[in-house]
Design a protein around this motif. Structure first.
Motif, PDB file in Angstrom:
ATOM      1  N   ASP A  10       0.854  -1.186   0.000  1.00 52.39           N
ATOM      2  CA  ASP A  10       0.000   0.000   0.000  1.00 52.39           C
ATOM      3  C   ASP A  10       0.891   1.236   0.000  1.00 52.39           C
ATOM      4  OD1 ASP A  10       0.813   0.530   2.627  1.00 52.39           O
ATOM      5  OD2 ASP A  10      -1.058  -0.139   3.526  1.00 52.39           O
ATOM      6  N   PRO A  11       0.326   2.430  -0.096  1.00 54.36           N
ATOM      7  CA  PRO A  11       1.154   3.644  -0.148  1.00 54.36           C
ATOM      8  C   PRO A  11       2.055   3.841   1.071  1.00 54.36           C
ATOM      9  CG  PRO A  11      -1.064   4.135  -0.898  1.00 54.36           C
ATOM     10  CD  PRO A  11      -1.090   2.734  -0.348  1.00 54.36           C
ATOM     11  N   ASP A  12       1.700   3.227   2.212  1.00 51.88           N
ATOM     12  CA  ASP A  12       2.513   3.342   3.421  1.00 51.88           C
ATOM     13  C   ASP A  12       3.595   2.278   3.517  1.00 51.88           C
ATOM     14  OD1 ASP A  12       1.043   5.552   4.325  1.00 51.88           O
ATOM     15  OD2 ASP A  12      -0.435   4.252   5.292  1.00 51.88           O
ATOM     16  N   GLY A  13       3.680   1.379   2.530  1.00 50.46           N
ATOM     17  CA  GLY A  13       4.702   0.344   2.532  1.00 50.46           C
ATOM     18  C   GLY A  13       4.284  -0.946   3.210  1.00 50.46           C
ATOM     19  N   ARG A  14       3.031  -1.059   3.617  1.00 48.09           N
ATOM     20  CA  ARG A  14       2.531  -2.304   4.219  1.00 48.09           C
ATOM     21  C   ARG A  14       2.323  -3.337   3.113  1.00 48.09           C
ATOM     22  NH1 ARG A  14      -3.188  -3.225   7.394  1.00 48.09           N
ATOM     23  NH2 ARG A  14      -2.784  -5.392   7.969  1.00 48.09           N
ATOM     24  N   VAL A  15       2.842  -4.528   3.310  1.00 48.45           N
ATOM     25  CA  VAL A  15       2.766  -5.575   2.291  1.00 48.45           C
ATOM     26  C   VAL A  15       1.424  -6.287   2.364  1.00 48.45           C
ATOM     27  CG1 VAL A  15       3.781  -7.759   1.507  1.00 48.45           C
ATOM     28  CG2 VAL A  15       5.257  -5.867   2.196  1.00 48.45           C
ATOM     29  N   THR A  16       0.875  -6.553   1.180  1.00 53.15           N
ATOM     30  CA  THR A  16      -0.387  -7.272   1.038  1.00 53.15           C
ATOM     31  C   THR A  16      -0.177  -8.434   0.087  1.00 53.15           C
ATOM     32  OG1 THR A  16      -1.709  -5.274   1.400  1.00 53.15           O
ATOM     33  CG2 THR A  16      -2.794  -7.099   0.267  1.00 53.15           C
ATOM     34  N   LEU A  17      -0.650  -9.613   0.483  1.00 56.06           N
ATOM     35  CA  LEU A  17      -0.645 -10.784  -0.387  1.00 56.06           C
ATOM     36  C   LEU A  17      -2.055 -10.978  -0.910  1.00 56.06           C
ATOM     37  CD1 LEU A  17       1.327 -13.286   1.881  1.00 56.06           C
ATOM     38  CD2 LEU A  17       2.241 -11.608   0.261  1.00 56.06           C
ATOM     39  N   VAL A  18      -2.184 -11.316  -2.180  1.00 57.39           N
ATOM     40  CA  VAL A  18      -3.488 -11.605  -2.774  1.00 57.39           C
ATOM     41  C   VAL A  18      -3.466 -13.051  -3.241  1.00 57.39           C
ATOM     42  CG1 VAL A  18      -5.171 -10.992  -4.553  1.00 57.39           C
ATOM     43  CG2 VAL A  18      -3.775  -9.191  -3.479  1.00 57.39           C
ATOM     44  N   LEU A  19      -4.422 -13.834  -2.734  1.00 54.53           N
ATOM     45  CA  LEU A  19      -4.561 -15.240  -3.096  1.00 54.53           C
ATOM     46  C   LEU A  19      -5.943 -15.440  -3.695  1.00 54.53           C
ATOM     47  CD1 LEU A  19      -3.217 -16.759   0.240  1.00 54.53           C
ATOM     48  CD2 LEU A  19      -1.922 -16.368  -1.860  1.00 54.53           C
ATOM     49  N   VAL A  20      -6.001 -16.095  -4.846  1.00 60.30           N
ATOM     50  CA  VAL A  20      -7.280 -16.360  -5.510  1.00 60.30           C
ATOM     51  C   VAL A  20      -7.569 -17.847  -5.386  1.00 60.30           C
ATOM     52  CG1 VAL A  20      -8.571 -16.214  -7.673  1.00 60.30           C
ATOM     53  CG2 VAL A  20      -6.892 -14.439  -7.107  1.00 60.30           C
ATOM     54  N   THR A  21      -8.760 -18.174  -4.834  1.00 57.37           N
ATOM     55  CA  THR A  21      -9.136 -19.570  -4.635  1.00 57.37           C
ATOM     56  C   THR A  21     -10.235 -19.968  -5.604  1.00 57.37           C
ATOM     57  OG1 THR A  21     -10.845 -19.098  -2.991  1.00 57.37           O
ATOM     58  CG2 THR A  21      -8.613 -19.423  -2.178  1.00 57.37           C
ATOM     59  N   ALA A  22     -10.381 -21.263  -5.783  1.00 61.95           N
ATOM     60  CA  ALA A  22     -11.416 -21.814  -6.648  1.00 61.95           C
ATOM     61  C   ALA A  22     -12.646 -22.155  -5.823  1.00 61.95           C
ATOM     62  CB  ALA A  22     -10.887 -23.064  -7.361  1.00 61.95           C
ATOM     63  N   ALA A  23     -13.730 -22.457  -6.501  1.00 63.50           N
ATOM     64  CA  ALA A  23     -14.971 -22.845  -5.834  1.00 63.50           C
ATOM     65  C   ALA A  23     -14.722 -24.050  -4.940  1.00 63.50           C
ATOM     66  CB  ALA A  23     -16.039 -23.162  -6.875  1.00 63.50           C
ATOM     67  N   GLY A  24     -15.232 -23.981  -3.727  1.00 63.39           N
ATOM     68  CA  GLY A  24     -15.104 -25.074  -2.792  1.00 63.39           C
ATOM     69  C   GLY A  24     -13.801 -25.099  -2.018  1.00 63.39           C
ATOM     70  N   ASP A  25     -12.885 -24.181  -2.323  1.00 67.55           N
ATOM     71  CA  ASP A  25     -11.586 -24.146  -1.647  1.00 67.55           C
ATOM     72  C   ASP A  25     -11.503 -23.046  -0.594  1.00 67.55           C
ATOM     73  OD1 ASP A  25     -10.681 -26.247  -3.149  1.00 67.55           O
ATOM     74  OD2 ASP A  25      -9.526 -25.019  -4.556  1.00 67.55           O
ATOM     75  N   ASP A  26     -12.643 -22.527  -0.152  1.00 68.00           N
ATOM     76  CA  ASP A  26     -12.624 -21.386   0.758  1.00 68.00           C
ATOM     77  C   ASP A  26     -11.990 -21.709   2.103  1.00 68.00           C
ATOM     78  OD1 ASP A  26     -14.910 -23.003   1.084  1.00 68.00           O
ATOM     79  OD2 ASP A  26     -15.995 -21.409   2.113  1.00 68.00           O
ATOM     80  N   LEU A  27     -12.320 -22.856   2.682  1.00 64.16           N
ATOM     81  CA  LEU A  27     -11.742 -23.214   3.979  1.00 64.16           C
ATOM     82  C   LEU A  27     -10.252 -23.508   3.845  1.00 64.16           C
ATOM     83  CD1 LEU A  27     -12.328 -23.573   6.947  1.00 64.16           C
ATOM     84  CD2 LEU A  27     -12.988 -25.940   6.486  1.00 64.16           C
ATOM     85  N   ALA A  28      -9.869 -24.245   2.814  1.00 64.11           N
ATOM     86  CA  ALA A  28      -8.445 -24.490   2.557  1.00 64.11           C
ATOM     87  C   ALA A  28      -7.736 -23.174   2.256  1.00 64.11           C
ATOM     88  CB  ALA A  28      -8.275 -25.468   1.400  1.00 64.11           C
ATOM     89  N   GLY A  29      -8.436 -22.246   1.620  1.00 65.52           N
ATOM     90  CA  GLY A  29      -7.859 -20.935   1.322  1.00 65.52           C
ATOM     91  C   GLY A  29      -7.516 -20.156   2.578  1.00 65.52           C
ATOM     92  N   VAL A  30      -8.357 -20.255   3.613  1.00 60.92           N
ATOM     93  CA  VAL A  30      -8.061 -19.580   4.882  1.00 60.92           C
ATOM     94  C   VAL A  30      -6.782 -20.158   5.486  1.00 60.92           C
ATOM     95  CG1 VAL A  30      -8.862 -19.166   7.237  1.00 60.92           C
ATOM     96  CG2 VAL A  30     -10.457 -18.922   5.333  1.00 60.92           C
ATOM     97  N   ALA A  31      -6.658 -21.484   5.448  1.00 63.05           N
ATOM     98  CA  ALA A  31      -5.437 -22.126   5.966  1.00 63.05           C
ATOM     99  C   ALA A  31      -4.218 -21.697   5.152  1.00 63.05           C
ATOM    100  CB  ALA A  31      -5.586 -23.648   5.946  1.00 63.05           C
ATOM    101  N   LEU A  32      -4.371 -21.648   3.832  1.00 61.86           N
ATOM    102  CA  LEU A  32      -3.271 -21.218   2.967  1.00 61.86           C
ATOM    103  C   LEU A  32      -2.898 -19.768   3.252  1.00 61.86           C
ATOM    104  CD1 LEU A  32      -1.334 -21.836   0.628  1.00 61.86           C
ATOM    105  CD2 LEU A  32      -3.145 -21.070  -0.929  1.00 61.86           C
ATOM    106  N   ALA A  33      -3.892 -18.921   3.476  1.00 59.20           N
ATOM    107  CA  ALA A  33      -3.618 -17.510   3.783  1.00 59.20           C
ATOM    108  C   ALA A  33      -2.792 -17.388   5.054  1.00 59.20           C
ATOM    109  CB  ALA A  33      -4.937 -16.736   3.916  1.00 59.20           C
TER     110      ALA A  33
END
Length: 195
Positions: free
Chosen positions: A50-73
């Motif tokens: 972001d403009p303040d230098g805070r790092v952001t990761l963006v992860l895109v998950t597929a249908a049905g992978d929402d719970l696994a996506g939280v663990a991956l995040a």
């Protein structure tokens, strides 16, 4: 006004590119630093700041992978946090703030109440859950646009409608709680039993 139809998600590489283009809809200006980075045994779709230098990761998950996506995040956040001071030292011109809490934006077609509860239980204030919707314009019929809709930002849950099928109108919320049939995972037969 242009007519639009709900659309299936495009192939993954195109979907990630369209999500990247739509990130400004979330109200945060992000500067993309890297794409498709190998993290904790999986790829990180986008690494941004972001403009303040805070790092952001963006992860895109597929249908049905929402719970696994939280663990991956959670795993990817821990993996990058351990390396962020080195990244900031290797590329001081990027102005990364390694002491700032790392943010993860998890983007998916839907988030179940279980996935939302898991993010909350992990005390993950810095994991945002964002739903994507794909629409196709009437112009050439091929142009797919990705819309982003917050489900949970900075630890606060937002009322998000249930996932939509192609050509289906948005679902109506019929419960006082604000939940929809899809949130409750009801079949049509079960729903008729409640009417």
């Amino acid at each position: 006004m242009t007519d639009v139809d709900w659309s299936e998600a495009p192939p993954r590489a195109e979907l990630v590119a369209r999500v990247r283009d739509a990130l400004a809809e979330l109200g945060t200006s992000l500067r993309i630093l890297a794409t498709d980075v190998l993290g904790a045994d999986a790829r990180i779709d986008l690494v941004a700041a972001d403009p303040d230098g805070r790092v952001t990761l963006v992860l895109v998950t597929a249908a049905g992978d929402d719970l696994a996506g939280v663990a991956l995040a959670l795993a990817q956040r821990a993996w990058v946090e351990a390396r962020l001071p080195d990244w900031a030292q290797l590329a001081p011109q990027l102005g990364l703030r390694s002491e700032a809490p790392l943010r993860v934006v998890l983007v998916g077609p839907a988030f179940s109440p279980t996935a939302i509860a898991a993010a909350r239980a992990a005390d993950a204030e810095d994991i945002d859950l964002v739903r994507f919707l794909c629409v196709r314009g009437a112009g050439n019929g091929r142009d797919v646009r990705v819309l982003l809709e917050p489900v949970r930002l900075a630890g606060a849950t937002h009322a998000a409608p249930a996932p939509r099928r192609t050509g289906a109108p948005p679902p109506t919320v019929r419960f006082r709680s604000g939940l929809s049939d899809a949130d409750l995972d009801l079949t049509p037969e079960e729903r008729r039993g409640l009417d």
